[in-house]
Each structure stands twice: as C-alpha cells, then as structure tokens.
Motif scaffolding. Structure first.
Motif, PDB file in Angstrom:
ATOM      1  N   MET A   1       0.832  -1.206   0.065  1.00 59.94           N
ATOM      2  CA  MET A   1       0.155   0.081  -0.101  1.00 59.94           C
ATOM      3  C   MET A   1       0.818   1.260   0.034  1.00 59.94           C
ATOM      4  SD  MET A   1      -2.845   1.017   2.718  1.00 59.94           S
ATOM      5  CE  MET A   1      -4.012   2.614   2.617  1.00 59.94           C
ATOM      6  N   VAL A   2       0.512   2.266  -0.911  1.00 60.52           N
ATOM      7  CA  VAL A   2       1.497   3.300  -1.215  1.00 60.52           C
ATOM      8  C   VAL A   2       0.912   4.249  -0.059  1.00 60.52           C
ATOM      9  CG1 VAL A   2       2.214   5.295  -2.406  1.00 60.52           C
ATOM     10  CG2 VAL A   2       1.432   2.976  -3.579  1.00 60.52           C
ATOM     11  N   MET A   3       2.161   4.766   0.581  1.00 64.43           N
ATOM     12  CA  MET A   3       1.986   5.755   1.805  1.00 64.43           C
ATOM     13  C   MET A   3       1.503   7.364   1.120  1.00 64.43           C
ATOM     14  SD  MET A   3       5.441   4.918   3.990  1.00 64.43           S
ATOM     15  CE  MET A   3       4.763   6.235   5.135  1.00 64.43           C
ATOM     16  N   LYS A   4       0.529   7.895   1.936  1.00 64.42           N
ATOM     17  CA  LYS A   4       0.051   9.120   1.321  1.00 64.42           C
ATOM     18  C   LYS A   4       0.678  10.294   2.180  1.00 64.42           C
ATOM     19  CE  LYS A   4      -2.852   7.477  -1.670  1.00 64.42           C
ATOM     20  NZ  LYS A   4      -2.661   7.450  -3.018  1.00 64.42           N
ATOM     21  N   VAL A   5       0.967  10.033   3.475  1.00 67.86           N
ATOM     22  CA  VAL A   5       1.812  10.756   4.214  1.00 67.86           C
ATOM     23  C   VAL A   5       3.053  10.649   4.668  1.00 67.86           C
ATOM     24  CG1 VAL A   5       1.689  12.436   6.351  1.00 67.86           C
ATOM     25  CG2 VAL A   5      -0.488  11.809   4.985  1.00 67.86           C
ATOM     26  N   TYR A   6       4.154  11.155   4.201  1.00 71.63           N
ATOM     27  CA  TYR A   6       5.521  10.481   4.512  1.00 71.63           C
ATOM     28  C   TYR A   6       5.976  11.368   5.592  1.00 71.63           C
ATOM     29  CZ  TYR A   6       4.840   8.443  -0.116  1.00 71.63           C
ATOM     30  OH  TYR A   6       4.280   7.727  -1.158  1.00 71.63           O
ATOM     31  N   PRO A   7       6.810  10.793   6.616  1.00 69.73           N
ATOM     32  CA  PRO A   7       7.433  11.307   7.456  1.00 69.73           C
ATOM     33  C   PRO A   7       8.459  12.051   7.253  1.00 69.73           C
ATOM     34  CG  PRO A   7       8.032   8.916   7.763  1.00 69.73           C
ATOM     35  CD  PRO A   7       7.030   9.185   6.865  1.00 69.73           C
ATOM     36  N   PRO A   8       9.278  12.958   7.906  1.00 70.80           N
ATOM     37  CA  PRO A   8      10.255  13.679   7.499  1.00 70.80           C
ATOM     38  C   PRO A   8      11.844  13.014   6.968  1.00 70.80           C
ATOM     39  CG  PRO A   8       9.258  15.117   9.147  1.00 70.80           C
ATOM     40  CD  PRO A   8       8.506  13.722   9.079  1.00 70.80           C
ATOM     41  N   GLU A   9      11.625  11.915   8.254  1.00 67.61           N
ATOM     42  CA  GLU A   9      12.867  11.063   8.026  1.00 67.61           C
ATOM     43  C   GLU A   9      12.831  10.517   6.849  1.00 67.61           C
ATOM     44  OE1 GLU A   9      10.773  11.083  10.474  1.00 67.61           O
ATOM     45  OE2 GLU A   9      11.703  12.047  12.106  1.00 67.61           O
ATOM     46  N   PHE A  10      11.718  10.000   6.220  1.00 67.11           N
ATOM     47  CA  PHE A  10      11.457   8.975   5.077  1.00 67.11           C
ATOM     48  C   PHE A  10      12.076  10.171   3.897  1.00 67.11           C
ATOM     49  CE2 PHE A  10       9.531   7.849   1.170  1.00 67.11           C
ATOM     50  CZ  PHE A  10       9.667   6.451   1.244  1.00 67.11           C
ATOM     51  N   LYS A  11      11.435  11.383   3.991  1.00 70.99           N
ATOM     52  CA  LYS A  11      11.828  12.273   2.795  1.00 70.99           C
ATOM     53  C   LYS A  11      13.318  12.662   2.759  1.00 70.99           C
ATOM     54  CE  LYS A  11       7.442  14.852   3.065  1.00 70.99           C
ATOM     55  NZ  LYS A  11       6.751  16.040   3.275  1.00 70.99           N
ATOM     56  N   ALA A  12      13.963  12.554   3.843  1.00 73.50           N
ATOM     57  CA  ALA A  12      15.422  13.205   3.868  1.00 73.50           C
ATOM     58  C   ALA A  12      16.198  11.990   3.532  1.00 73.50           C
ATOM     59  CB  ALA A  12      15.795  13.568   5.417  1.00 73.50           C
ATOM     60  N   ASP A  13      15.665  10.646   3.666  1.00 73.79           N
ATOM     61  CA  ASP A  13      16.466   9.540   3.252  1.00 73.79           C
ATOM     62  C   ASP A  13      16.322   9.334   2.125  1.00 73.79           C
ATOM     63  OD1 ASP A  13      17.297   9.049   5.828  1.00 73.79           O
ATOM     64  OD2 ASP A  13      15.905   7.377   6.367  1.00 73.79           O
ATOM     65  N   ALA A  14      15.304   9.604   1.542  1.00 76.62           N
ATOM     66  CA  ALA A  14      14.850   9.515  -0.043  1.00 76.62           C
ATOM     67  C   ALA A  14      15.855  10.417  -0.774  1.00 76.62           C
ATOM     68  CB  ALA A  14      13.695   9.733  -0.416  1.00 76.62           C
ATOM     69  N   VAL A  15      15.918  11.611  -0.429  1.00 79.14           N
ATOM     70  CA  VAL A  15      16.754  12.734  -1.101  1.00 79.14           C
ATOM     71  C   VAL A  15      18.209  12.149  -1.000  1.00 79.14           C
ATOM     72  CG1 VAL A  15      17.714  15.018  -0.966  1.00 79.14           C
ATOM     73  CG2 VAL A  15      15.084  14.662  -0.835  1.00 79.14           C
ATOM     74  N   ALA A  16      18.619  11.907   0.351  1.00 82.57           N
ATOM     75  CA  ALA A  16      19.936  11.349   0.265  1.00 82.57           C
ATOM     76  C   ALA A  16      20.471  10.143  -0.586  1.00 82.57           C
ATOM     77  CB  ALA A  16      20.285  11.042   1.634  1.00 82.57           C
ATOM     78  N   LEU A  17      19.403   9.385  -0.706  1.00 82.72           N
ATOM     79  CA  LEU A  17      19.859   8.207  -1.636  1.00 82.72           C
ATOM     80  C   LEU A  17      19.975   8.502  -3.136  1.00 82.72           C
ATOM     81  CD1 LEU A  17      19.888   5.051  -1.989  1.00 82.72           C
ATOM     82  CD2 LEU A  17      17.278   4.846  -2.112  1.00 82.72           C
ATOM     83  N   TYR A  18      19.239   9.428  -3.427  1.00 86.04           N
ATOM     84  CA  TYR A  18      19.148   9.974  -4.569  1.00 86.04           C
ATOM     85  C   TYR A  18      20.499  10.658  -5.184  1.00 86.04           C
ATOM     86  CZ  TYR A  18      18.567  13.193  -8.848  1.00 86.04           C
ATOM     87  OH  TYR A  18      18.748  14.015 -10.005  1.00 86.04           O
ATOM     88  N   LEU A  19      20.896  11.540  -3.988  1.00 86.15           N
ATOM     89  CA  LEU A  19      22.034  12.399  -4.318  1.00 86.15           C
ATOM     90  C   LEU A  19      23.408  11.601  -4.009  1.00 86.15           C
ATOM     91  CD1 LEU A  19      20.818  15.603  -2.392  1.00 86.15           C
ATOM     92  CD2 LEU A  19      21.232  15.345  -4.995  1.00 86.15           C
ATOM     93  N   SER A  20      23.197  10.362  -3.292  1.00 87.31           N
ATOM     94  CA  SER A  20      24.386   9.941  -3.177  1.00 87.31           C
ATOM     95  C   SER A  20      25.254   9.017  -4.293  1.00 87.31           C
ATOM     96  CB  SER A  20      24.137   8.558  -1.963  1.00 87.31           C
ATOM     97  OG  SER A  20      23.176   7.751  -2.573  1.00 87.31           O
ATOM     98  N   ASP A  21      24.136   8.703  -5.321  1.00 85.75           N
ATOM     99  CA  ASP A  21      24.971   8.146  -6.401  1.00 85.75           C
ATOM    100  C   ASP A  21      24.581   8.874  -7.987  1.00 85.75           C
ATOM    101  OD1 ASP A  21      25.698   6.391  -8.304  1.00 85.75           O
ATOM    102  OD2 ASP A  21      24.582   4.616  -7.932  1.00 85.75           O
ATOM    103  N   PRO A  22      25.609   9.614  -8.093  1.00 86.98           N
ATOM    104  CA  PRO A  22      25.509  10.292  -9.328  1.00 86.98           C
ATOM    105  C   PRO A  22      24.801   9.505 -10.439  1.00 86.98           C
ATOM    106  CG  PRO A  22      27.640  10.727  -8.556  1.00 86.98           C
ATOM    107  CD  PRO A  22      27.118   9.588  -7.792  1.00 86.98           C
ATOM    108  N   ALA A  23      25.080   7.971 -10.566  1.00 88.41           N
ATOM    109  CA  ALA A  23      24.531   7.473 -11.679  1.00 88.41           C
ATOM    110  C   ALA A  23      23.066   7.183 -11.655  1.00 88.41           C
ATOM    111  CB  ALA A  23      25.516   6.283 -11.862  1.00 88.41           C
ATOM    112  N   ARG A  24      22.421   7.379 -10.609  1.00 86.48           N
ATOM    113  CA  ARG A  24      21.181   6.925 -10.220  1.00 86.48           C
ATOM    114  C   ARG A  24      20.220   8.111 -10.749  1.00 86.48           C
ATOM    115  NH1 ARG A  24      19.479   3.356  -5.409  1.00 86.48           N
ATOM    116  NH2 ARG A  24      17.949   3.053  -6.867  1.00 86.48           N
TER     117      ARG A  24
END
Length: 403
Positions: free
Chosen positions: A1-24
């Motif tokens: 089930m897709v979350m509709k409201v995401y906690p700040p920690e989830f958002k921060a980790d998602a951003v960090a995951l994207y920025l951590s690998d230039p190839a992604r």
C-alpha cells in the motif's frame, strides 16, 4: 500500500539516496522507493532550496566521449519537451494578453482575462503567468453578482443624470446634478455621481478664462469703493453689482447686455439688452431691478467698474432718483467687480456653448431671456447651498438640507 503522508525522515533519506549516487536517476530511485517521480523531484528541490542538500554531481564517464546512461537521456529529453510545451503555452497566453490589455493593464482586467481563458489554459497557469494570486482571483469571481448589481444601479443612475444634464442644456456638473437628484429623493453621494458621469462621458460646461471686453474709463466724478471686494450682503435688496457685456451676432454685429445682481441671493434682479452702449442701457437695467424690488431701491448700494456709462452724470442722477448709493472699484482692476463679470461670462458660455455667435438679434434675446429666467428660478448655485437665487430668498432655511 502506497503511503500518502511521508514522515520527514523518509523524505530526507530518499533525497540522500538519490544524491549519493550520481549515476542514479530520479526515476530509478522513485521506482525503488515506491513513490512517484514528481514527488521525489519535489522533495529534492525543497531540500536544495532549504540548503540541506547539495546539488547532485553529474556522473563522470569512464572514458572520454562515453555516452550518458540511457535513463538520464530519457529523463532530460522528457523535461526539455515539457518545458518547451510550457513555454509555448505561456507565449500564447502573453500574446492574447497583449491584445486584451490594449486599453490598460489593471488588476481587474487580469482577473477578467483569467476568467475568460480559464477553460483553455487553466486558472493556476494563467495566474502564474499574469502574476496574480489565485485567492485574489477567486475572491473577485465570488463578488461577481454584487458587481453586476452595482453596474445595473450605475446604469440606471446614468440615465437619470443624462436626463438632468440635457434639461439644463448640458451645463450642469456633478455638484449641481447631485443636488437635483437629492431634491428628487435620491440618496446619492456626490463622488458616485462624479464617477458615473466620468464613466459615461457626461461632462458639465467648463468656463474658460474670461477675456476682458470693457476698457475702464476714468470717472467723471469721485465715487468711493463701498464694497472693498466683499461681495456679500446680510439680506436681499441691500447691495448690488452690475456690468456690461457684449453679445456677438452674425456678420460682426453686437448686442449689449447690462446686469444688476443682488449680492445676497445672486439674483439677477434687473437687466437690459440694446444695440448700443449708451447710458440708457445701464439706467434701464437699474430701473428694472427697482421694479423687481417692489419699486424701491432706497438705501441700497450699486457697485460697478469705471465704465463711461456708470461714471456719467446721467447715471448718477438715476441713482439719486432711486435712492441708490454708487460704488466703484479701482480703475482698470477687474477683480473689484469680479462677481458681475463672472456671471456675464457664465451666461455667454452656457448659452453659446462653443458657438462663435448667435445667428440673429432675436435668437440672442430669446436665449438670454430663457437663461436668466432659469438662472433665477431653477439653476442651483454652489454658494447658496445649491438652491436657486429665488428659492434662497424665500427659503434660506433649506440651505443645509440642499447642501
């Protein structure tokens, strides 16, 4: 089930995951996290705007000339195409707006443009391109019924104003028209009357600067200035001013008008028209004023300029016979008889209304007669609380109501 409201920690980790690998790419990271691509892109932009995340480094190819990963190329192409489409829409909006605002770019006009083109471009895009707030637009749209009611009321008021304006030969401005409307029972503010007249192109007659037509003559006798530019009187039949003015006719001919004005009510108590400027012209006007005042002017003051007719011995004899004391201003000073000169100028401007002359002496006499009669009985005077001179003499207590 897709979350509709995401906690700040989830958002921060998602951003960090994207920025951590230039190839992604955003697409691949979003797919792995089970969120939409646009959601992740929004989080990245918010983090970078807040200064909590650096800009993502581009991947370094393993060798010179190596192509970018296909995912990045695809993503970049999609973004460029979307941006091109958006720019084309904005260009189309601005082109239409340029024609729409040809008469003036105002906030209300922008709201109206949004309302007229919302189905084609959407309210959000239009408000962004035109730099107006959506909340302001929706407030403006919700007030549409009230605006329509006010517009209908203004149209009805404009019809009444046009009727009054025409009745007084298009000479009345907003103050006198307001007084007429209030006399008829309308509860209306003079500012609203002024606005409606401006919106409908209804303009009163503006008097141009007076051109002096009488050259003062040195007096044949010494006459004091009893007014000293005080053009007021405590009651009727106490102080009068008078003057002579020319009435232009066709073929360069003239008639001449002499006036006698009561300073208390501004009533034109006596007047005379002739084809000459002899002393009998001004004497007849003064006798007419005496007839208006039950045959007597005893004890009154009559003030004039130093014209030859007024300074003659013949006119002095007429004044003595009527019990009138003469008064004259300084030689060559029009301000010492300004009130009489202003009335003469107003009479000619409102009767001629831009024409250079009357076609005949009869036409001039009839026009002057009609104007003077209406001036005394109906024309509202600003200094009298917008009462006519005769109404003011008979009912001075009505001044506050009319004002």
């Amino acid at each position: 089930m897709v979350m509709k409201v995401y906690p700040p920690e989830f958002k921060a980790d998602a951003v960090a995951l994207y920025l951590s690998d230039p190839a992604r790419t955003i697409t691949s990271v979003a797919r792995d996290l089970g969120i939409s691509r646009e959601t992740l892109r929004l989080w990245v932009r918010q983090a970078q705007a807040a200064g909590t995340a650096p800009a993502k480094a581009r991947p370094v190819p393993k060798r010179a000339g190596a192509p970018l990963p296909s995912g990045d190329v695809e993503e970049e192409n999609k973004q460029l195409k979307a941006r091109i489409r958006e720019l084309e829409l904005e260009r189309d909006i601005l082109r239409r707006a340029a024609k729409y605002f040809a008469g003036g770019d105002q906030l209300v006009s922008r709201f109206q443009f949004v309302a007229d083109h919302a189905s084609a471009f959407g309210v959000k895009r239009l408000c962004r391109v035109l730099a107006v707030s959506r909340s302001g637009y929706y407030r403006w749209r919700s007030a549409a019924p009230g605006r329509a009611a006010r517009a209908a009321a203004d149209a009805e008021l404009a019809d009444r104003i046009k009727t009054i304006h025409a009745e007084f030969d298009r000479t009345y401005g907003s103050p006198r028209i307001t007084a007429e409307l209030r006399q008829d029972g309308a509860r209306v503010n003079h500012k609203r009357v002024e606005r409606v007249m401006r919106d409908h192109g209804i303009v009163g007659l503006h008097l141009r600067k007076k051109v002096r037509t009488t050259v003062p003559q040195p007096a044949a006798q010494t006459v004091p200035d009893l007014l000293k530019r005080d053009f007021t009187a405590a009651g009727p039949n106490q102080r009068y001013v008078g003057d002579i003015t020319y009435l232009p006719l066709a073929e360069g001919r003239f008639l001449y008008l002499a006036t006698v004005i009561d300073l208390h009510s501004r009533r034109l108590a006596g007047w005379s028209i002739a084809d000459h400027m002899r002393t009998t012209l001004v004497a007849d006007a003064l006798r007419a004023a005496a007839a208006t005042r039950a045959g007597t002017l005893t004890g009154t003051i009559f003030h004039s300029d130093h014209g030859a007719q007024y300074s003659s011995a013949e006119f002095a004899a007429v004044c003595r016979g009527l019990g009138v004391r003469q008064s004259m201003g300084a030689v060559g000073t029009s301000a010492d008889n300004a009130l009489a000169e202003a009335l003469n100028a107003m009479l000619k401007r409102e009767t001629l209304q831009g024409a250079r002359c009357w076609p005949s002496a009869r036409a001039a006499r009839l026009a002057v007669f009609a104007w003077i009669t209406r001036y005394n009985t109906r024309r509202r005077h600003s200094s009298l609380g917008y009462l006519s001179p005769i109404d003011y003499e008979q009912h001075p207590d009505k001044v506050l109501i009319a004002a």
